[in-house]
Design a protein around this motif. Structure first.
Motif, PDB file in Angstrom:
ATOM      1  N   ASP A   1      52.013  26.442  40.846  1.00 14.36           N
ATOM      2  CA  ASP A   1      50.774  27.130  41.222  1.00 14.36           C
ATOM      3  C   ASP A   1      50.929  28.637  41.075  1.00 14.36           C
ATOM      4  OD1 ASP A   1      49.636  24.707  41.789  1.00 14.36           O
ATOM      5  OD2 ASP A   1      49.915  24.857  43.964  1.00 14.36           O
ATOM      6  N   GLY A   2      52.053  29.172  41.549  1.00 14.55           N
ATOM      7  CA  GLY A   2      52.264  30.613  41.455  1.00 14.55           C
ATOM      8  C   GLY A   2      52.312  31.105  40.027  1.00 14.55           C
ATOM      9  N   LEU A   3      53.006  30.352  39.146  1.00 13.93           N
ATOM     10  CA  LEU A   3      53.096  30.757  37.750  1.00 13.93           C
ATOM     11  C   LEU A   3      51.734  30.690  37.058  1.00 13.93           C
ATOM     12  CD1 LEU A   3      56.456  29.030  36.745  1.00 13.93           C
ATOM     13  CD2 LEU A   3      56.049  31.490  36.975  1.00 13.93           C
ATOM     14  N   ARG A   4      50.920  29.682  37.403  1.00 17.27           N
ATOM     15  CA  ARG A   4      49.578  29.611  36.802  1.00 17.27           C
ATOM     16  C   ARG A   4      48.730  30.796  37.239  1.00 17.27           C
ATOM     17  NH1 ARG A   4      46.573  23.979  37.012  1.00 17.27           N
ATOM     18  NH2 ARG A   4      45.123  25.240  35.756  1.00 17.27           N
ATOM     19  N   LEU A   5      48.849  31.182  38.505  1.00 14.70           N
ATOM     20  CA  LEU A   5      48.106  32.354  38.972  1.00 14.70           C
ATOM     21  C   LEU A   5      48.579  33.610  38.249  1.00 14.70           C
ATOM     22  CD1 LEU A   5      48.011  31.521  42.779  1.00 14.70           C
ATOM     23  CD2 LEU A   5      46.003  31.856  41.332  1.00 14.70           C
ATOM     24  N   CYS A   6      49.889  33.763  38.090  1.00 14.75           N
ATOM     25  CA  CYS A   6      50.416  34.941  37.394  1.00 14.75           C
ATOM     26  C   CYS A   6      49.945  34.984  35.944  1.00 14.75           C
ATOM     27  CB  CYS A   6      51.947  34.939  37.438  1.00 14.75           C
ATOM     28  SG  CYS A   6      52.646  35.275  39.071  1.00 14.75           S
ATOM     29  N   ALA A   7      49.971  33.842  35.273  1.00 12.79           N
ATOM     30  CA  ALA A   7      49.523  33.794  33.880  1.00 12.79           C
ATOM     31  C   ALA A   7      48.049  34.151  33.773  1.00 12.79           C
ATOM     32  CB  ALA A   7      49.784  32.407  33.292  1.00 12.79           C
ATOM     33  N   GLY A   8      47.240  33.641  34.713  1.00 11.40           N
ATOM     34  CA  GLY A   8      45.814  33.927  34.655  1.00 11.40           C
ATOM     35  C   GLY A   8      45.466  35.358  34.979  1.00 11.40           C
ATOM     36  N   LEU A   9      46.228  35.975  35.890  1.00  6.77           N
ATOM     37  CA  LEU A   9      45.916  37.335  36.329  1.00  6.77           C
ATOM     38  C   LEU A   9      46.480  38.405  35.404  1.00  6.77           C
ATOM     39  CD1 LEU A   9      46.427  36.934  40.185  1.00  6.77           C
ATOM     40  CD2 LEU A   9      44.287  37.489  39.015  1.00  6.77           C
ATOM     41  N   ARG A  10      47.237  38.014  34.392  1.00  9.06           N
ATOM     42  CA  ARG A  10      47.857  38.997  33.499  1.00  9.06           C
ATOM     43  C   ARG A  10      46.863  40.017  32.925  1.00  9.06           C
ATOM     44  NH1 ARG A  10      48.057  37.672  27.330  1.00  9.06           N
ATOM     45  NH2 ARG A  10      48.746  39.668  26.479  1.00  9.06           N
ATOM     46  N   PRO A  11      45.669  39.621  32.417  1.00  6.97           N
ATOM     47  CA  PRO A  11      44.754  40.649  31.888  1.00  6.97           C
ATOM     48  C   PRO A  11      44.313  41.649  32.956  1.00  6.97           C
ATOM     49  CG  PRO A  11      44.092  38.449  31.158  1.00  6.97           C
ATOM     50  CD  PRO A  11      45.118  38.252  32.212  1.00  6.97           C
ATOM     51  N   LEU A  12      44.077  41.169  34.177  1.00  2.00           N
ATOM     52  CA  LEU A  12      43.652  42.067  35.245  1.00  2.00           C
ATOM     53  C   LEU A  12      44.773  43.026  35.622  1.00  2.00           C
ATOM     54  CD1 LEU A  12      41.574  42.902  37.402  1.00  2.00           C
ATOM     55  CD2 LEU A  12      42.548  41.145  38.888  1.00  2.00           C
ATOM     56  N   TRP A  13      45.981  42.509  35.807  1.00  2.00           N
ATOM     57  CA  TRP A  13      47.100  43.361  36.182  1.00  2.00           C
ATOM     58  C   TRP A  13      47.378  44.418  35.114  1.00  2.00           C
ATOM     59  CZ3 TRP A  13      50.480  38.650  37.960  1.00  2.00           C
ATOM     60  CH2 TRP A  13      50.186  38.352  39.299  1.00  2.00           C
ATOM     61  N   PHE A  14      47.290  44.030  33.844  1.00  2.00           N
ATOM     62  CA  PHE A  14      47.634  44.971  32.776  1.00  2.00           C
ATOM     63  C   PHE A  14      46.566  46.044  32.613  1.00  2.00           C
ATOM     64  CE2 PHE A  14      48.280  46.515  28.453  1.00  2.00           C
ATOM     65  CZ  PHE A  14      49.652  46.684  28.436  1.00  2.00           C
ATOM     66  N   THR A  15      45.304  45.649  32.548  1.00  2.00           N
ATOM     67  CA  THR A  15      44.251  46.631  32.295  1.00  2.00           C
ATOM     68  C   THR A  15      43.980  47.526  33.502  1.00  2.00           C
ATOM     69  OG1 THR A  15      42.538  45.008  32.912  1.00  2.00           O
ATOM     70  CG2 THR A  15      43.114  45.189  30.579  1.00  2.00           C
ATOM     71  N   SER A  16      44.302  47.040  34.718  1.00  2.00           N
ATOM     72  CA  SER A  16      44.100  47.869  35.908  1.00  2.00           C
ATOM     73  C   SER A  16      45.383  48.568  36.344  1.00  2.00           C
ATOM     74  CB  SER A  16      43.559  47.022  37.066  1.00  2.00           C
ATOM     75  OG  SER A  16      44.448  45.970  37.378  1.00  2.00           O
ATOM     76  N   HIS A  17      46.437  48.465  35.532  1.00  6.63           N
ATOM     77  CA  HIS A  17      47.700  49.182  35.763  1.00  6.63           C
ATOM     78  C   HIS A  17      48.353  48.792  37.090  1.00  6.63           C
ATOM     79  CE1 HIS A  17      47.034  52.114  32.402  1.00  6.63           C
ATOM     80  NE2 HIS A  17      45.799  51.727  32.622  1.00  6.63           N
TER      81      HIS A  17
END
Length: 860
Positions: free
Chosen positions: A443-459
């Motif tokens: 579950d944690g890895l799926r959340l991390c994979a999904g949130l990657r665009p948000l984390w990257f573009t929002s620094h």
């Protein structure tokens, strides 16, 4: 120490209003001031604050004199409400406004810093501790930071608060919590309960604060409530029984439409008599409040009680989310709106505002604690957490699937997925935390994979990186489910590659190579071409930076072949973009132009504005490097419009700097300084040293072409120092070109001295220097007089009294910061006066002002 503020504050915007995204600027104009910050982010108060008038008056006086003010007290005592009203009334005291960071659900240092930076619009820099960035951004700002609900992260808040107090003398902190934080200089205000009536069953309603609050809430439902002497006496007994705890009083008054005062009094008496004598924090008022919540729940219908306990799973929610997670037997989805409305009428839930045209709700902390206990008692806690986490995974999966999809889609439609993830980010954090606590690695890895665009573009490199590392360190928790070990390894490999991408701005290239290489092996085995392309793109960039250009070209050819065979337009466009950047660095600008144009064609076909903006920035830098000012201006301006609409502050600052640099080459120095000043101020407000380095370097470049050698060289030195800290490498090169470009042919001892003086400037001093150069650069240069006719000394009477005073202090060697402290004015005001002095006297440096003062003080 009392801080005198002389700059008049601008009127505050209406509380709770969020400004709409500004329209792109008219290119005919030099600059539209669209990056001016708002002055507060406080929510709209839903009802009146009663019984705190005297407290507010005293607290306002304390805020003017004390740097740290903590409102301490038991849960439900009204700390947050009092803090918000105090902050609203204090807006005029702080030139840079008041800002709220809600920390109720924060659990880690990274979360605390991210929430504070988010409230203030400050962007993380990957190579620095976010607290350092926060302090640099606020060092010269006069603002009030409200840190609400610090109990769960008191140690982290104390550390960050102490750093702010030490580094930012004009920042004040307003903190709420059950106990003080023990920060140096902290003043503690113990929030008392509201006054209660004296003993006895008086025939008239008391004028005490608790009775006034009860009647105010009750009479919204029943205008003549407690109109008889017997009812008034019962209200007095209720308020005494509840010990004047505001939340308890409101919960009791919420039943006025269904229960008479005597019934409420009798019910509360029974609830308090049977309540457990202890409490988690040992506070008697906590026991009273918990008993009142329990009594209120006992009056609810069965569906209302079930919904309330299930809502305890959310930090906050909207109707749609509640329907998706909570609507399971015995609840029916169609009934949830009515049930929510009923709970709202009972003051058991509250409104927090609106996002994406959806009303959002939350539970008051004491109500949520009680409801969570009932959820556990019902045996539903683990089940509800699983349903909640599954919904968050679905939202994250949608973001990752749509954000980087090559399928053509209107950008507004695509961007909704980013907005939805932002709206539910507190719930995402909760799901990540539960997954970590339960060691649910999948579950944690799926959340991390999904949130990657948000984390990257929002620094959000730190928080995203910490979560990814935590779950990558876990083993498979469900080896026999969801595709077995192979599916887990594929997911793990994908997150490894994406985690390396989050580390890219930190330039930890050895770590990136190791992580990406290992992750790519797992992704190839699973047939995950998208992740393999991302991995090879990163490795190609590192090969090129390390000088292995042939390996880089080979990798990129393989990426293009793989992406085209898989129909992966996004990966193809990114690979073309990387190839274009490599060609530009190698000096093959014609090839770079072809590659960038092909990448743009693909990105425009998808209507992917983020990708278009990034490609245009790289293309503009390449055009600028080869001296094509027209092409660079076109690319930077279109990218600027995109980044402004997207709200991407770091990228917007870089585009503004690019437009400013080429504006002078196109014949408009005034326009150049306008854009460069906005870039400088935006980066300063966001705390980004890389942006400051670029803006200062750009100002220095433009100024040096105008012949302002001394101040331009200092500015370049300051930019070089900031670039070393931040890692900025110049707009079109992997090398930092300042020294060679701006000091070429200036090998004199004086030039080297100016350069080193600039390097030694602090951040605020460097910004002041840049602002001064931009302001003086906008003004027309004085015509030189014939050599045989000496220019007359500028008359002293040309200066205002304040300007004369500042000129005298400059003559004594005072810095802008010292002058600001001596005259009790803002540093920015000093900088404006210095610019005016230079303009009136025809000077362009502080040294000329000092020499002029010395001549007038010691005439020959």
């Amino acid at each position: 120490m009392h801080r005198q503020r002389t700059d008049p504050p601008t009127p505050p915007s209406p509380p709770g209003k969020v400004s709409a995204a500004p329209e792109p600027p008219n290119r005919v104009k030099a600059m539209a001031p669209q990056t001016a910050p708002a002055r507060q982010n406080l929510p709209v108060e839903s009802d009146s604050l009663i019984g705190r008038d005297r407290d507010l008056s005293e607290l306002l006086r304390l805020l003017e004199s004390d740097t740290v003010l903590t409102l301490a007290g038991a849960d439900g005592i009204g700390k947050s409400r009092l803090a918000l009203r105090l902050a609203t009334q204090a807006t005029g005291l702080f030139a840079d406004g008041v800002w709220l960071a809600a920390l109720d659900d924060a659990a880690t240092r990274a979360e605390v810093v991210t929430r504070v930076c988010g409230a203030l619009g400050i962007t993380e820099e990957a190579r620095r501790d976010p607290v350092e960035t926060l302090c640099d951004a606020l060092r010269s700002r006069s603002l009030l930071l409200v840190l609400d609900g610090c109990d769960g992260v008191a140690d982290h808040v104390a550390e960050i608060g102490a750093a702010l107090v030490s580094a930012c003398p004009a920042v004040s902190l307003l903190i709420t919590g059950r106990a003080p934080l023990r920060i140096t200089g902290e003043s503690v205000w113990r929030v008392p309960p509201l006054p209660v009536p004296s003993d006895g069953d008086g025939a008239e309603p008391s004028g005490d604060g608790s009775v006034r609050l009860f009647l105010d809430r009750a009479r919204t439902a029943v205008p003549d409530y407690a109109s008889t002497p017997q009812e008034a006496a019962a209200v007095n007994r209720i308020c005494r029984r509840l010990d004047g705890i505001p939340l308890a009083v409101e919960l009791a008054a919420a039943w006025a439409g269904r229960v008479d005062p005597a019934g409420i009094d009798a019910g509360l008496a029974a609830a308090l008599a049977t309540a457990d004598g202890g409490s988690e924090d040992g506070c008697p008022r906590t026991r009273v409040l918990d008993a009142v919540v329990g009594w209120s729940l006992s009056l609810l219908s069965q569906p209302e009680r079930v919904l309330l306990r299930r809502l305890a799973i959310f930090p906050n929610w909207c109707l749609e989310l509640a329907e998706q997670v909570c609507a399971e037997a015995p609840l029916v989805e169609a009934d949830l709106l009515d049930l929510l409305s009923s709970l709202l009428d009972r003051s058991l839930i509250t409104l927090t505002g609106e996002q994406l045209n959806r009303v959002r709700y939350r539970l008051p902390a004491p109500v949520r604690a009680h409801a969570r206990a009932r959820l556990a008692d019902a045996g539903e806690l683990a089940w509800m957490r699983a349903r909640h986490t599954a919904r968050m995974i679905a939202i994250a999966d949608d973001l990752n699937r749509i954000a980087l999809s090559g399928r053509p889609m209107p950008w507004a439609e695509r961007f909704v997925y980013w907005d939805r993830a932002v709206a539910e980010y507190d719930n995402m954090r909760a799901a990540l935390r539960w997954s970590a606590e339960a060691a649910h690695a999948r579950d944690g890895l799926r959340l991390c994979a999904g949130l990657r665009p948000l984390w990257f573009t929002s620094h959000q490199f730190t928080e995203g990186g910490e979560w990814a590392e935590a779950f990558l360190a876990m083993d498979d928790d469900r080896p026999e489910e969801d595709g077995g070990r192979g599916a887990f390894d594929a997911l793990r490999g994908r997150v490894m590659v994406q985690h390396a991408e989050l580390n890219w701005p930190r330039k930890r290239f050895d770590e990136i190579v190791a992580t990406v290489t290992a992750g790519a092996v797992l992704c190839r085995a699973a047939g995950d071409t998208e992740s393999v392309c991302l991995a090879e793109n990163q490795l190609a960039l590192i090969d090129d930076l390390r000088g292995d250009h042939e390996s880089a070209r080979t990798r990129l050819r393989d990426v293009l072949e793989l992406a085209r065979s898989a129909g992966d337009l996004w990966s193809e466009a990114i690979a073309l973009n990387v190839q274009g950047a490599m060609a530009a660095r190698g000096g093959d600008f014609a090839e770079a132009e072809t590659l960038f144009n092909t990448a743009l064609m693909i990105m425009r076909g998808m209507d992917h504005r983020w990708g278009v903006g990034s490609t245009l920035m790289a293309q503009g830098a390449a055009a600028e490097a080869q001296g094509d000012a027209q092409a660079a201006d076109r690319c930077y301006r279109e990218a600027m419009d995109i980044q402004r609409a997207n709200g991407s502050a770091p990228e917007l600052a870089s585009c503004l700097a690019g437009v400013g640099r080429v504006a002078q080459q196109l014949g408009s120095a005034t326009q150049a300084y306008d854009y460069l000043a906005e870039s400088l101020q935006l980066s300063h407000a966001n705390g980004r040293l890389a942006g400051l380095a670029e803006a200062l370097w750009s100002i220095a470049s433009v100024s040096s072409r105008q012949g302002v050698a001394e101040e331009a060289t200092r500015c370049a030195g300051a930019a070089a120092a900031l670039a070393e800290i931040s890692g900025w490498a110049g707009p079109a090169s992997t090398r930092f070109p300042l020294s060679a470009e701006l000091t070429e042919g200036a090998a004199s001892t004086q030039s080297r001295t100016w350069w080193e003086e600039g390097r030694r400037l602090g951040v605020d001093e460097a910004v002041e220097l840049g602002v001064r150069l931009a302001e003086t650069g906008r003004l027309p240069r004085p015509r030189p007089r014939p050599a045989r006719t000496p220019a007359p000394e500028p008359p002293r009477k040309a200066l205002t009294p304040r300007e004369s005073e500042i000129a005298q202090l400059i003559g004594k060697g005072r810095s802008n910061r010292t002058i600001s402290d001596e005259l009790y004015i803002a540093p920015a005001t000093v900088a404006r006066h210095v610019a005016n002095i230079n303009r009136k006297l025809g000077f362009n440096s502080r040294q000329q002002i000092a020499a002029w003062v010395d001549r007038h003080s010691h005439p020959t």
